[in-house]
Design a protein around this motif. Sequence first.
Motif, PDB file in Angstrom:
ATOM      1  N   CYS A 172       0.856  -1.266  -0.227  1.00  0.00           N
ATOM      2  CA  CYS A 172       0.069   0.042  -0.228  1.00  0.00           C
ATOM      3  C   CYS A 172       0.899   1.283  -0.069  1.00  0.00           C
ATOM      4  N   ILE A 173       0.506   2.296  -0.879  1.00  0.00           N
ATOM      5  CA  ILE A 173       1.289   3.602  -0.910  1.00  0.00           C
ATOM      6  C   ILE A 173       0.594   4.519  -0.296  1.00  0.00           C
ATOM      7  N   CYS A 175      -2.194   5.825  -0.667  1.00  0.00           N
ATOM      8  CA  CYS A 175      -2.927   6.928  -1.442  1.00  0.00           C
ATOM      9  C   CYS A 175      -4.139   7.489  -0.952  1.00  0.00           C
ATOM     10  N   SER A 176      -4.990   6.685  -0.089  1.00  0.00           N
ATOM     11  CA  SER A 176      -6.236   6.772   0.379  1.00  0.00           C
ATOM     12  C   SER A 176      -7.372   6.879  -0.688  1.00  0.00           C
ATOM     13  N   CYS A 178      -9.058   4.311  -1.888  1.00  0.00           N
ATOM     14  CA  CYS A 178     -10.075   3.198  -1.155  1.00  0.00           C
ATOM     15  C   CYS A 178     -10.737   3.792  -0.047  1.00  0.00           C
ATOM     16  N   CYS A 222      -7.218   1.134  -6.778  1.00  0.00           N
ATOM     17  CA  CYS A 222      -5.954   0.937  -5.984  1.00  0.00           C
ATOM     18  C   CYS A 222      -4.964   0.811  -7.177  1.00  0.00           C
TER      19      CYS A 222
HETATM   20  S1  SF4 Z   1      -6.206   2.275  -2.849  1.00  0.00           S
HETATM   21 FE1  SF4 Z   1      -5.756   1.914  -0.699  1.00  0.00          FE
HETATM   22  S2  SF4 Z   1      -4.809   0.029  -0.599  1.00  0.00           S
HETATM   23 FE2  SF4 Z   1      -4.351   0.923  -2.529  1.00  0.00          FE
HETATM   24  S3  SF4 Z   1      -2.713   2.020  -2.304  1.00  0.00           S
HETATM   25 FE3  SF4 Z   1      -4.193   3.494  -1.903  1.00  0.00          FE
HETATM   26  S4  SF4 Z   1      -4.521   3.421   0.242  1.00  0.00           S
HETATM   27 FE4  SF4 Z   1      -3.253   1.731  -0.125  1.00  0.00          FE
END
Ligand code: SF4
Length: 570
Positions: A172-173, A175-176, A178, A222
């Motif tokens: 997981c990076i 990025c938020s 999700c 994601c």
């Molecule tokens: S979408 Fe969610 S699980 Fe995927 S990288 Fe971003 S924060 Fe992490």
Amino acid sequence: MPEPIIKLTIDGKPVEAPRGTNIIEAAKAVGIEVPHYCYHPKLPVVGNCRMCLVDVGMPKIGADKKPVLDPDGKPVIAFGPKLAIGCNTAVAEGMVVHTRSPKVVKAREGVMEFLLINHPLDCPICDQAGECRLQEFSVDYGQGTSRFVEEKVHKPKRTPLGPKIVLDDERCILCSRCVRFMKDVAGQDCLGFVNRGSYSTLTCYPGREPNTNYDLNIVDICPVGALTSTDFRFKQRVWFLKETRSVCPNCATGCNTVLWSREGVVYRQTPADNDAVNQCWMCDYGRLHYKFINDPRRLTSPSVKSSVLGERFGLSWVDATRQVAEKLGTVKDIAAIASARATTEELFLFNKLVREVLRADLVDCVPHTGEGDRFLLSADRSPNATGAKLTGVTADPVGARIPNIAAGIASGKVRGLIVLGENVAKYGIAEGLLAKLELLVVIDTLPNQVTELAHYVLPGATFAEKRGTFINARGRIQRLNAAIPSPGIARPEWQTLAALLNELGANGDYLTIEDVFADMTRTLGPLAGLNLSKIGDWGVELKLEGPAFATEQPKNGGASVSLAAVQPSR
Ligand code: SF4
Ligand code: SF4
Ligand code: FES
């Protein structure tokens, strides 16, 4: 009122964009990629990944409040000391943007190096390989080497996030995307980050796993392999799969989709962008309801039931067509039931066969309903009830004539029945009644009680195996495309119906689906002037008039751009 148009320059290219557009979208419109992770056009902007940093300058304004000009009379551009994030910087008049200056290149290399510090680099066993933005951007914008020699931080791996999703926190990076999707679109505030710095970890709130009908969209958005779908993970490498644009056949919204297939097998279904229908989302019910395509019990060749032995024998298409046409010519008093899951072309030919040639009055479709959610999922679970009404196979309410058909069979007034793609034993025509018929002809894809009882079974094609159109609840006509071939000698239903028309002496000279469509445009007013090319990938909204076409599906495929907007956050 449309937003005023702003003029700016990006990498030397003049660009015009409506006021409020951010630099990522303005650049995209002229074919310039600004790499990004956390930004998603359908989610609120948070600006946390810093991958979209660009160099932004504005015309220098003098003490007289006028632009300062250089000796050539051009405005002098003043660049800021720091880079700006393209996702959260709106275009402005006279703005000059550099997306590939040395400063930007260096910044991106730094961001990539930072993102990869604790990334496990398990690409060879990661299901996202081949469609991972981390892989792609590290090749395109990374520095190619790492200076990190310390032990990486290890985080939980293979954590189930509800029954449909598996989370790998090391990948997981943060990025938020999700987190924002679940809260702002799906309406379930259930994901968040715990701990700080390198130890920051995505998790769900205690006891609140994602449990909406839209969860799998977070796997799509994601950008890395942190979220994978339980249904698809480890089934195929994505670079082996063929992508075919299609339409979901599981409700009247008609979400645009991509079918991912290889060697005659469909492995997954994902949403395709269409702002007029589903934006870029689809529901899990529709997404996961594709396995019947690959069902090993699929009907593969025409068959006839022996009246003496009761056994079923295989037939060639030529023999099957001839025998069925002969029987239809002798057994009078035919009724017919079609499926509103059939394509418009199939329903058009079905109507022509049963009403115009066989003079059947008792004709209808089976209704399929369920609970709708005012976002995408429609209460009408047929993808083409509108097409069935337009072609005249059914009227409002769908299925109203089915009790009459059952009564007709019971009284002996109906002696023959043609069924297109429905297990009518579950929808009002009991097996005992079907057994009374002198002639039961069924066109279907899978065996069921009705094909068991049928005198003739003619195998059809699923939505993934044929071309044609569906008309959704809002009257938008959209194209299906064939992703895989049908099993055995099964074939698209329109071919079977055209062959029967020909055999019965009616004009059934349709060589291609385009020929059928052309015939429809001659008789069905709302389709006048259209063809499959004009419908294109995004569909065309038809002008449908009359109470039969009143829809429960408002604009955008649903009442809202999100489920969160129609229900309180859970
Ligand atoms: S979408 Fe969610 S699980 Fe995927 S990288 Fe971003 S924060 Fe992490
Ligand atoms: S909302 Fe309807 S059309 Fe869209 S994916 Fe779900 S079932 Fe399919
Ligand atoms: S995309 Fe702009 S900061 Fe992440």
